[in-house]
Design an enzyme around this catalytic site. Structure first.
Site, short mmCIF file in Angstrom:
data_model
loop_
_atom_site.label_atom_id
_atom_site.label_comp_id
_atom_site.label_asym_id
_atom_site.label_seq_id
_atom_site.Cartn_x
_atom_site.Cartn_y
_atom_site.Cartn_z
N HIS A 230 77.11 109.76 122.17
CA HIS A 230 76.12 108.69 121.95
C HIS A 230 74.74 109.19 122.34
CE1 HIS A 230 76.96 108.50 126.27
NE2 HIS A 230 75.74 108.00 126.40
N ASP A 232 71.20 107.53 124.31
CA ASP A 232 70.88 106.37 125.14
C ASP A 232 69.74 105.60 124.46
OD1 ASP A 232 72.78 107.26 126.93
OD2 ASP A 232 71.33 108.25 128.24
N HIS A 286 75.03 113.09 123.42
CA HIS A 286 75.78 113.64 124.56
C HIS A 286 77.09 112.87 124.75
CE1 HIS A 286 73.07 110.51 126.11
NE2 HIS A 286 73.94 110.32 127.10
N ARG A 296 85.65 112.69 138.49
CA ARG A 296 84.21 112.93 138.33
C ARG A 296 83.46 111.61 138.40
NH1 ARG A 296 80.69 113.21 133.74
NH2 ARG A 296 78.85 114.41 134.35
C1 LIG Z 1 70.53 99.18 129.28
C2 LIG Z 1 71.66 99.65 128.82
C3 LIG Z 1 71.83 100.93 128.12
C4 LIG Z 1 73.33 101.02 127.87
C5 LIG Z 1 73.70 99.59 127.72
C6 LIG Z 1 72.97 98.98 128.91
O1 LIG Z 1 72.99 97.64 128.76
C7 LIG Z 1 73.63 99.36 130.24
C8 LIG Z 1 74.61 100.50 130.06
C9 LIG Z 1 74.07 101.57 129.12
C10 LIG Z 1 75.20 102.42 128.56
C11 LIG Z 1 75.69 103.52 129.52
C12 LIG Z 1 76.82 104.30 128.81
C13 LIG Z 1 76.48 104.67 127.36
C14 LIG Z 1 75.88 103.45 126.62
C15 LIG Z 1 75.66 103.76 125.14
C16 LIG Z 1 76.74 102.24 126.89
O2 LIG Z 1 77.68 101.84 126.24
O3 LIG Z 1 76.29 101.62 128.04
C17 LIG Z 1 74.61 103.03 127.32
C18 LIG Z 1 73.79 101.89 126.70
C19 LIG Z 1 72.67 102.41 125.81
O4 LIG Z 1 71.90 103.29 126.22
O5 LIG Z 1 72.58 101.90 124.69
O1 LIG Z 2 78.78 110.83 132.88
C1 LIG Z 2 77.99 111.48 132.22
O2 LIG Z 2 77.78 112.67 132.43
C2 LIG Z 2 77.23 110.83 131.09
C3 LIG Z 2 76.95 109.37 131.32
C4 LIG Z 2 76.11 108.79 130.22
O3 LIG Z 2 75.89 109.41 129.21
C5 LIG Z 2 75.56 107.44 130.38
O4 LIG Z 2 75.85 106.74 131.37
O5 LIG Z 2 74.81 107.02 129.47
FE LIG Z 3 74.34 108.42 128.01
#
Ligand SMILES: C=C1C[C@]23C[C@@]1(O)CC[C@H]2[C@@]12CCC[C@@](C)(C(=O)O1)[C@H]2[C@@H]3C(=O)O
Ligand SMILES: O=C(O)CCC(=O)C(=O)O
Ligand SMILES: [Fe+2]
Length: 370
Positions: A230, A232, A286, A296
């Site tokens: 994905h 961010d 990533h 981890r």
């Molecule tokens: C602000 C945010 C970005 C995120 C969704 C969230 O609401 C909080 C969690 C974030 C995260 C972390 C893991 C990967 C990701 C794609 C997910 O599912 O939750 C990201 C979200 C994002 O960056 O879109």
């Molecule tokens: O755990 C990791 O190394 C990646 C976590 C991540 O990509 C995220 O929280 O958006």
């Molecule tokens: Fe991420």
């Protein structure tokens, strides 16, 4: 239109399967968690230094730091930082509190489950709904104070967790503001060019989420996925990973491991910085893989602008030869778009194909994710 980060998903609820496998006692990977095997041919050669993620020492002269960051953002979309000023003792405390949380019994953790239309709390990654298989991980998201959910986890004893996480959020906010100016600095952007940065570039109204990720050891790591590929939806993300590797970034069609360096932090470009820089900086794809032996833990600080500020390509970076590639979008709207369209979110706010012919790395239609 929601004005707070916590309300971003009100119109995009996802009811995810929260009935967790007990990872600690699993002797094999159940079919519902079995992904197509991760092929070694897609792995890069990072160990031999041919392709390694840049490491930037923040104590270097500021112009050198800006220049190194600019290059890293244009070519990799990710780099590691050292001498960033976050005390090692705080990183260790955050990690210890994260471990304390994830080692609670499943039923206890589920008391703090994230609601379908909420942002904070315990649960599987939001992007899980886009994949037919489950991921070998669990997460806990904090926006502002974690008190409400921490109280559900430890009714008598939640203050230590809250103190540590709030201290970390405070330190990260300052660091993330500083990184934003350094990263944009090499494109000639100053705090005066970003109105919402505030008069002293302190980014007082910036929003953020803190995401604790836990990846238990896995009996068959090649068939499991910790966190699927994905980008961010942030301006930038600052990630602390413990000494166990697992984070990989996609570069030139190969997955390159980002090696853990004691005390270092990983910084990656998110979709909103990609938009702000008019595609000059690339939000990197990533993922996190798991391993057979070690648990981890990672802690991601997901940093963005104030919720209702319109983000669009900065005017200094736009001219007739480089027309704006993206339409204005607020973080709130973008999170909603991501919740609906996932890896097509960035292309869905794109205005036109680039004139200069460079390829938008975020056109994930070209990449097989997972
Ligand atoms: C602000 C945010 C970005 C995120 C969704 C969230 O609401 C909080 C969690 C974030 C995260 C972390 C893991 C990967 C990701 C794609 C997910 O599912 O939750 C990201 C979200 C994002 O960056 O879109
Ligand atoms: O755990 C990791 O190394 C990646 C976590 C991540 O990509 C995220 O929280 O958006
Ligand atoms: Fe991420």
């Amino acid at each position: 239109m929601p004005s707070r980060l916590a309300e971003a998903f009100r119109d995009h609820p996802v009811d995810l399967h929260q009935n967790h496998l007990d990872f600690n006692s699993a002797r094999e990977v159940p079919d519902s968690y079995a992904w197509p095997p991760l092929g070694d041919e897609t792995l890069g050669d990072y160990k031999y230094g041919v392709e390694s993620v840049p490491i930037i020492d923040l104590s270097d002269p500021v112009n050198s730091v800006k220049e190194q960051m600019g290059r890293a953002c244009e070519t990799w979309g990710v780099f590691q930082i050292t001498n960033h000023g976050i005390p090692m003792s705080l990183l260790e405390k955050v990690q210890a509190e994260g471990r304390r949380l994830f080692s609670l019994p499943a039923q206890q953790k589920l008391k703090a489950a994230r609601s379908p239309d909420g942002i904070s709390g315990y649960g599987v990654a939001r992007i899980s709904s886009f994949f037919p298989k489950l991921m070998w991980s669990e997460g806990f998201t904090i926006v502002g104070s974690p008190a409400e959910h921490a109280r559900q986890l430890w009714p008598q004893d939640y203050s230590k967790f809250c103190e540590v996480m709030e201290e970390y959020e405070k330190e990260m906010k300052v660091l993330a503001g500083r990184l934003t100016l350094l990263m944009l600095g090499s494109l000639g952007i100053t705090k005066e060019d970003i109105k919402w940065a505030g008069p002293r570039g302190e980014f007082k109204d910036a929003c953020a989420a803190l995401q604790l990720n836990s990846y238990p050891a896995c009996p068959d790591p090649k068939r499991a996925m910790g966190l699927a590929a994905h980008t961010d939806s942030t301006l930038l993300t600052v990630l602390y990973q413990n000494s166990t590797s697992g984070l990989q970034v996609l570069r030139g069609g190969k997955w390159i491991t980002v090696p853990p360096i004691t005390g270092a932090l990983v910084v990656n470009v998110g979709d909103l910085l990609h938009i702000l820089s008019n595609g000059r900086y690339t939000s990197v794809l990533h993922r996190a893989v798991v391993n057979r032996t070690y648990h981890r833990l990672s802690v991601a600080y997901l940093y963005g602008p104030p919720m209702n500020v319109q983000i669009s390509p900065l005017s200094k970076l736009v001219n007739p030869r480089n027309p704006p590639l993206y339409r204005p979008v607020t973080w709130s709207e973008y999170l909603g778009t991501k919740a609906k369209h996932f890896n097509k979110a960035l292309s869905s706010v794109r205005l036109c194909a680039p004139l200069n012919g460079f390829v938008d790395v975020n056109d994930h239609n070209r990449v097989k994710v997972g």
